[in-house]
Design a protein around this motif. Structure first.
Motif, mmCIF file in Angstrom:
data_model
loop_
_atom_site.group_PDB
_atom_site.id
_atom_site.type_symbol
_atom_site.label_atom_id
_atom_site.label_comp_id
_atom_site.label_asym_id
_atom_site.label_seq_id
_atom_site.Cartn_x
_atom_site.Cartn_y
_atom_site.Cartn_z
ATOM 1 N N ASP A 53 0.847 -1.189 0.000
ATOM 2 C CA ASP A 53 0.000 0.000 0.000
ATOM 3 C C ASP A 53 0.884 1.241 0.000
ATOM 4 N N LEU A 54 0.639 2.118 -0.959
ATOM 5 C CA LEU A 54 1.380 3.376 -1.044
ATOM 6 C C LEU A 54 0.431 4.537 -0.800
ATOM 7 N N LEU A 55 0.847 5.439 0.048
ATOM 8 C CA LEU A 55 0.131 6.691 0.233
ATOM 9 C C LEU A 55 0.382 7.532 -1.008
ATOM 10 N N VAL A 56 -0.670 8.094 -1.579
ATOM 11 C CA VAL A 56 -0.512 8.945 -2.758
ATOM 12 C C VAL A 56 -0.555 10.398 -2.299
ATOM 13 N N VAL A 57 0.553 11.092 -2.557
ATOM 14 C CA VAL A 57 0.655 12.504 -2.218
ATOM 15 C C VAL A 57 0.075 13.285 -3.398
ATOM 16 N N PRO A 58 -0.810 14.228 -3.161
ATOM 17 C CA PRO A 58 -1.394 14.982 -4.280
ATOM 18 C C PRO A 58 -0.317 15.668 -5.120
ATOM 19 N N PRO A 59 -0.468 15.666 -6.439
ATOM 20 C CA PRO A 59 0.537 16.274 -7.310
ATOM 21 C C PRO A 59 0.834 17.737 -6.964
ATOM 22 N N GLU A 60 -0.155 18.444 -6.470
ATOM 23 C CA GLU A 60 0.032 19.872 -6.183
ATOM 24 C C GLU A 60 0.692 20.137 -4.831
ATOM 25 N N ALA A 61 1.032 19.106 -4.088
ATOM 26 C CA ALA A 61 1.670 19.281 -2.772
ATOM 27 C C ALA A 61 3.028 19.960 -2.931
ATOM 28 N N THR A 62 3.400 20.727 -1.942
ATOM 29 C CA THR A 62 4.694 21.406 -1.962
ATOM 30 C C THR A 62 5.789 20.461 -1.477
ATOM 31 N N GLU A 63 7.009 20.765 -1.847
ATOM 32 C CA GLU A 63 8.137 19.941 -1.393
ATOM 33 C C GLU A 63 8.226 19.947 0.130
ATOM 34 N N ARG A 64 7.925 21.067 0.725
ATOM 35 C CA ARG A 64 7.977 21.174 2.182
ATOM 36 C C ARG A 64 6.945 20.245 2.834
ATOM 37 N N ALA A 65 5.736 20.227 2.293
ATOM 38 C CA ALA A 65 4.684 19.356 2.832
ATOM 39 C C ALA A 65 5.063 17.891 2.670
ATOM 40 N N VAL A 66 5.633 17.552 1.526
ATOM 41 C CA VAL A 66 6.037 16.166 1.283
ATOM 42 C C VAL A 66 7.159 15.776 2.239
ATOM 43 N N ALA A 67 8.131 16.648 2.419
ATOM 44 C CA ALA A 67 9.239 16.358 3.333
ATOM 45 C C ALA A 67 8.725 16.120 4.748
ATOM 46 N N SER A 68 7.757 16.895 5.180
ATOM 47 C CA SER A 68 7.177 16.732 6.509
ATOM 48 C C SER A 68 6.452 15.394 6.630
ATOM 49 N N LEU A 69 5.674 15.056 5.626
ATOM 50 C CA LEU A 69 4.937 13.790 5.626
ATOM 51 C C LEU A 69 5.892 12.606 5.628
#
Length: 139
Positions: free
Chosen positions: A108-124
């Motif tokens: 199972d992979l969490l899908v990060v929305p394409p419009e997410a910022t790099e900062r938000a992805v790094a935090s997640l």
């Protein structure tokens, strides 16, 4: 003189943005996170499946949220292998993609929305304890 020599090489495809949980014998809810560039599943899925670790086995089935992805096909041909794609509309699957490989189980992979910022992805990614997959643009 030919003009072929003057043409620049075609641009390389963008690197896969994939983060994985460390290998473990303990079961876990999420095996990683995938940050696609668009919500166009036929365009994004081949790169994802081609970039997965070999140890995950050959993925023959994919389950996605049919309301999130545009143009979800019933089948996709990837590396001469037909992969069946099934859409679901259940609430718990809205932000995941489930990959199934016979003999290897499911991932199972969490899908990060394409419009997410790099900062938000790094935090997640940090909060989930994930690391960049080898060869991904996240490394």
């Amino acid at each position: 003189m030919t003009t072929d020599r003057l043409r620049p090489p075609p641009p390389a495809p963008p690197l896969l943005r994939l983060y994985l949980a460390p290998e473990s014998t303990l079961p876990r809810r999420i095996d990683g996170a995938w940050w696609p560039r668009t919500s166009d599943l036929p365009a994004e899925l081949p790169q994802l499946l081609s970039g997965l670790p070999r140890g995950w086995g050959r993925i023959l089935g994919v389950r996605v949220n049919g309301t999130v992805w545009t143009g979800a096909p019933a089948r996709v041909l990837i590396r001469d292998q037909v992969v069946r794609v099934r859409g679901t509309t259940t609430a718990h699957a809205s932000s995941t993609v489930v990959l199934m490989a016979p003999g290897h189980g499911r991932r199972d992979l969490l899908v990060v929305p394409p419009e997410a910022t790099e900062r938000a992805v790094a935090s997640l990614v940090s909060a989930a304890g994930l690391t960049a997959a080898p060869g991904s643009s996240a490394s």
